[in-house]
Scaffold this motif. Structure first.
Motif, short mmCIF file in Angstrom:
data_model
loop_
_atom_site.label_atom_id
_atom_site.label_comp_id
_atom_site.label_asym_id
_atom_site.label_seq_id
_atom_site.Cartn_x
_atom_site.Cartn_y
_atom_site.Cartn_z
N LEU A 116 13.29 4.51 -10.24
CA LEU A 116 13.05 3.28 -9.65
C LEU A 116 13.33 1.97 -10.05
CD1 LEU A 116 9.16 4.35 -8.45
CD2 LEU A 116 11.26 4.73 -7.04
N VAL B 283 3.56 -1.24 -0.72
CA VAL B 283 4.79 -1.33 -1.38
C VAL B 283 5.93 -1.84 -0.49
CG1 VAL B 283 6.38 -0.11 -2.80
CG2 VAL B 283 4.33 0.54 -3.05
N THR C 194 3.22 6.75 -5.86
CA THR C 194 3.56 7.25 -4.58
C THR C 194 4.57 8.48 -4.58
OG1 THR C 194 3.35 5.11 -3.27
CG2 THR C 194 4.77 6.79 -2.15
N LYS D 287 9.12 -1.48 0.73
CA LYS D 287 9.98 -0.49 0.46
C LYS D 287 11.47 -0.98 0.44
CE LYS D 287 10.21 0.68 5.44
NZ LYS D 287 9.49 -0.39 5.92
N ASN E 92 3.83 4.01 2.55
CA ASN E 92 3.03 3.33 1.86
C ASN E 92 2.92 1.69 2.24
OD1 ASN E 92 1.43 2.02 -0.43
ND2 ASN E 92 2.09 3.36 -1.80
N ALA F 46 4.31 2.13 -6.51
CA ALA F 46 5.43 2.56 -6.17
C ALA F 46 5.56 3.96 -6.93
CB ALA F 46 6.60 1.83 -6.50
N LYS F 47 5.28 3.95 -8.24
CA LYS F 47 5.43 5.10 -9.08
C LYS F 47 4.55 6.24 -8.73
CE LYS F 47 5.02 6.49 -13.97
NZ LYS F 47 3.90 7.52 -13.84
N ASN G 285 10.27 4.12 -14.10
CA ASN G 285 9.85 2.97 -13.33
C ASN G 285 10.57 1.77 -14.04
OD1 ASN G 285 8.84 1.14 -11.31
ND2 ASN G 285 6.76 1.90 -11.75
N LEU H 251 7.80 6.21 0.36
CA LEU H 251 7.35 4.82 0.06
C LEU H 251 7.20 4.16 1.48
CD1 LEU H 251 10.07 4.26 -2.82
CD2 LEU H 251 7.43 4.02 -3.14
N GLN I 252 1.83 -3.36 -7.25
CA GLN I 252 2.77 -2.76 -6.39
C GLN I 252 3.74 -2.01 -7.03
OE1 GLN I 252 4.41 -6.64 -4.83
NE2 GLN I 252 3.50 -6.43 -2.83
N ARG I 253 4.24 -2.35 -8.37
CA ARG I 253 5.17 -1.67 -9.17
C ARG I 253 4.61 -0.24 -9.45
NH1 ARG I 253 6.15 -0.92 -14.88
NH2 ARG I 253 8.14 -0.94 -15.18
N ILE J 53 13.07 -1.91 -2.85
CA ILE J 53 13.03 -0.76 -4.01
C ILE J 53 14.17 0.23 -3.75
CG2 ILE J 53 11.72 1.20 -5.14
CD1 ILE J 53 9.27 -0.19 -4.14
#
Length: 223
Positions: free
Chosen positions: A112, A96, A128, A98, A93, A125-126, A140, A90, A121-122, A101
């Motif tokens: 998450l 996102v 990633t 970080k 990336n 994150a998944k 998520n 994260l 973005q949500r 989260i």
């Protein structure tokens, strides 16, 4: 209309073409166009690939997925190792934030939580963390709290639908209630239904999409 037996055979044929997946380890049950997948794979991305392939088959109305991820001894990771890898991924990336989260790992499943302003973005994150070694699943629970709500979300979504070359936007109706969008109408495949939902989520200010679009087969598949 395609029979359940025809749909099942099409699914089995589709699974044969998936790289690195042993289709003999996946069970397929079809009832009234609703598909249940069982069995096991040795990596979480393979589980996602199987589900995606099944949803692309014509005639499939819904997928109930019960495939287990079983890693061999050489590829097992502790929850601590998975959590550390997830946090690191994260951080790399840039899409996102970080710091917003929280990552929790329990028996190989990543949870998450947190709050982000944008749906993309949500989803990022998944994506990633779901390909990390040792991961059995990703839940998520990140909430969406948009910083702005545009005055006409409906118009933005309709324009996005019309821009899609793979979608017949005429058959889709959009209703907006605050930051929640409801999609209605008819499309010809599960893939088109997913495209419409994706287009809705891309609109600024949208936090939730209720996809009530009905999948209607092309005339050539109707008796």
């Amino acid at each position: 209309m395609k029979s359940d037996a025809q749909i099942k055979q099409d699914i089995l044929d589709e699974l044969v073409f998936l790289p690195d997946i042993d289709e003999t380890q996946i069970g397929v049950i079809v009832e009234d166009g609703i598909v249940t997948l069982t069995g096991f794979v040795d990596a979480y991305p393979k589980k996602l690939a199987a589900e995606k392939a099944v949803k692309s088959v014509s005639g499939v109305k819904a997928v109930a997925e019960d495939i287990e991820v079983k890693y061999g001894d050489d590829y097992k990771k502790t929850d601590k190792e998975i959590a550390k890898a997830a946090v690191s991924a994260l951080e790399w990336n840039a899409t996102v934030p970080k710091e917003k989260i929280m990552v929790k790992v329990d028996n190989g499943h990543i949870y998450l939580t947190g709050s982000l302003p944008w749906a993309y973005q949500r989803n990022a994150a998944k994506r990633t963390v779901e390909n990390l070694l040792g991961v059995k699943g990703v839940i998520n629970n990140i909430e969406l709290a948009p910083t702005i709500l545009p005055g006409d979300i409906s118009e933005d979504i309709k324009n996005a639908l019309e821009r899609s070359a793979e979608l017949e936007a005429k058959g889709i109706r959009v209703q907006v209630d605050g930051s929640t969008v409801q999609l209605k109408g008819r499309v010809h495949s599960h893939h088109e239904k997913k495209l419409a939902e994706r287009a809705a989520y891309k609109a600024p200010g949208v936090t939730q999409v209720q996809n009530d679009i009905v999948v209607q087969l092309y005339p050539e598949f109707v008796d």
